[in-house]
Design an enzyme around this catalytic site. Structure first.
Site, PDB file in Angstrom:
ATOM      1  N   LYS A 174      -6.746 -10.306 -24.057  1.00  0.00           N
ATOM      2  CA  LYS A 174      -8.161 -10.459 -24.422  1.00  0.00           C
ATOM      3  C   LYS A 174      -8.345 -10.220 -25.935  1.00  0.00           C
ATOM      4  O   LYS A 174      -7.386  -9.980 -26.644  1.00  0.00           O
ATOM      5  CB  LYS A 174      -9.003  -9.519 -23.568  1.00  0.00           C
ATOM      6  CG  LYS A 174      -8.781  -9.692 -22.046  1.00  0.00           C
ATOM      7  CD  LYS A 174      -9.362 -10.987 -21.501  1.00  0.00           C
ATOM      8  CE  LYS A 174      -8.829 -11.428 -20.145  1.00  0.00           C
ATOM      9  NZ  LYS A 174      -9.111 -10.579 -19.004  1.00  0.00           N
TER      10      LYS A 174
HETATM   11  C1  LIG Z   1      -9.092 -10.301 -17.526  1.00  0.00           C
HETATM   12  C2  LIG Z   1     -10.167 -10.568 -16.556  1.00  0.00           C
HETATM   13  C3  LIG Z   1     -10.583  -9.625 -15.598  1.00  0.00           C
HETATM   14  C4  LIG Z   1      -9.838  -8.355 -15.299  1.00  0.00           C
HETATM   15  O1  LIG Z   1      -9.643  -7.514 -16.358  1.00  0.00           O
HETATM   16  P1  LIG Z   1      -8.494  -6.399 -16.289  1.00  0.00           P
HETATM   17  O2  LIG Z   1      -8.760  -5.594 -17.526  1.00  0.00           O
HETATM   18  O3  LIG Z   1      -7.182  -7.107 -16.325  1.00  0.00           O
HETATM   19  O4  LIG Z   1      -8.696  -5.608 -15.047  1.00  0.00           O
HETATM   20  C5  LIG Z   1     -11.680  -9.921 -14.807  1.00  0.00           C
HETATM   21  N1  LIG Z   1     -12.344 -11.077 -14.915  1.00  0.00           N
HETATM   22  C6  LIG Z   1     -11.962 -12.026 -15.791  1.00  0.00           C
HETATM   23  C7  LIG Z   1     -12.745 -13.297 -15.868  1.00  0.00           C
HETATM   24  C8  LIG Z   1     -10.857 -11.808 -16.621  1.00  0.00           C
HETATM   25  O5  LIG Z   1     -10.481 -12.760 -17.489  1.00  0.00           O
END
Ligand SMILES: *Cc1c(COP(=O)(O)O)cnc(C)c1O
Length: 400
Positions: free
Chosen positions: A199
């Site tokens: 991210k």
């Molecule tokens: C990355 C992501 C998540 C989950 O996040 P984590 O930090 O990996 O638990 C949830 N929803 C979306 C759309 C994502 O891209």
């Protein structure tokens, strides 16, 4: 180009790259390492002063009154569902074109995800289709800012007002995006973020919820710490040892070590997004005439955070064939996503859902090209070369 270079790597030709280019990855600089080491040398390595500091910085960055950190984006989603008062027998409408955690968080609290269709162009949840699925059991809508492109937030907030619903926006992919001149994180009742390494900023594992509602912020804090009304540091500062658990919460805390990394990363968010925008602009310019390739759409009144660069492979060219060929060329292309309701667990529990036609078509055609903060110009050139090479080959083969 020699004949050898033009023949696909998957058919024994020379690959565009020797080393696989991932679709996304973190950027860690020296200051990040120093910040983490400083945290390790301090008195607090779990919930210490850096948690509040990071929450303050995050709230300011998105223009919200409160930010509450969690141990992951998934924990943040789970907490938002709890804070919204969603439980057994309730329904929430969400998109099938997302990471499964978006829908799983509803199941954690005993609620049922109801899948809507997505808009044909931006691939975010279709507000009209969602409106048609509202029943007396609907408590929330959980739109996803797919690939970093904000969902139709005004339309959802209007629906929320009319039907007394809570909007939980999954903005795991959209930190730094703007929607009609407002920052993502300050529009919905609650907005959730993820700080997973792919991210925009990372804390290792981590996430957050932002909100303008102090009551919701309080419930989010409670849920993160077992449902206990005070934190250990608060009690230490107040000279108090008793504590009360008033709700069933979890240990979803983010550590001071993670927050030190997040605090160090956050000032570089804008630069990271600018870099992603520049990559997206080059792809848009240089891939526009590639056969059988459909590029992503961006609405005029939003700025995408470009977590992903999702292209569509136009039939009759097969997306999986193209993915395999590009992998062989050294591109770490990926599919975001197989529809949530098609996963075996959902199939077994809810049976075939299907008939979300825009989502179904996208699910068969989507492929994410590499896009991340630290991509070099030659990495971008490689993507353009490999995509053109592979799609030209397949189009020619099918005489398109
Ligand atoms: C990355 C992501 C998540 C989950 O996040 P984590 O930090 O990996 O638990 C949830 N929803 C979306 C759309 C994502 O891209």
């Amino acid at each position: 180009m020699t004949g050898d270079q033009q023949s696909l790597a998957i058919n024994g030709g020379v690959p565009v790259r020797d080393r696989l280019l991932p679709y996304g990855r973190q950027t860690i600089v020296e200051e990040d390492i120093t910040a983490v080491v400083e945290a390790l040398r301090s008195d607090w390595i779990t919930t210490g002063p850096r948690v509040e500091e990071f929450e303050g910085a995050l709230a300011e960055a998105v223009g919200a009154s409160h930010a509450v950190c969690f141990s992951s984006g998934t924990a943040a989603l789970h907490a938002a569902v709890f804070a919204a008062g969603i439980g057994t027998g309730d329904e929430a409408i969400t998109t099938p074109l997302t990471f499964c955690a978006t829908a799983n968080c509803l199941l954690y609290q005993g609620a049922t995800p109801v899948f809507g269709d997505v808009l044909e162009d931006t691939l975010t949840l279709d507000p009209k289709d969602a409106a048609d699925r509202i029943t007396s059991r609907t408590k929330a809508i959980v739109p996803v800012d797919y690939a970093g492109h904000p969902a139709e937030l005004d339309a959802f907030m209007e629906l929320a007002e009319r039907h007394r619903l809570v909007i939980i926006e999954d903005a795991a992919q959209a930190l730094g995006a703007t929607y009609r001149k407002r920052r993502v994180g300050a529009v919905s009742h609650m907005t959730t973020f993820s700080f997973h390494p792919v991210k925009h900023i990372t804390t290792g594992e981590g996430g957050a919820v932002t909100t303008n509602d102090s009551g919701l912020a309080e419930r989010l804090r409670l849920f993160r710490n077992h449902g206990i009304t005070t934190g250990a540091r608060e009690r230490q500062n107040a000279g108090e040892w008793r504590y009360q658990m008033v709700a069933l919460g979890y240990n979803y805390r983010l550590s001071d070590i993670g927050c030190a990394l997040g605090l160090s990363q956050l000032p570089r968010l804008e630069a990271n997004i600018a870099c992603r925008q520049a990559i997206a602009a080059r792809y848009a310019a240089e891939l526009a005439d590639v056969p059988c390739l459909r590029l992503p759409t961006v609405e005029t009144d939003v700025e995408s955070a470009w977590h992903l660069y999702p292209v569509r492979i136009v039939p009759p060219i097969d997306r999986d064939d193209v993915c395999r060929a590009l992998r062989a060329e050294g591109l770490g292309v990926n599919v975001h996503y197989s529809l949530v309701y098609d996963h075996p667990y959902y199939q077994e529990r809810f049976g075939g859902v299907g008939a979300r036609w825009n989502a179904e078509a996208a699910g068969r055609q989507l492929m994410s090209l590499p896009i991340f903060g630290g991509m070099s110009t030659s990495d971008i050139d490689d993507v353009v070369t490999a995509v053109r090479k592979v799609l030209t080959y397949f189009a020619l083969q099918k005489s398109l």
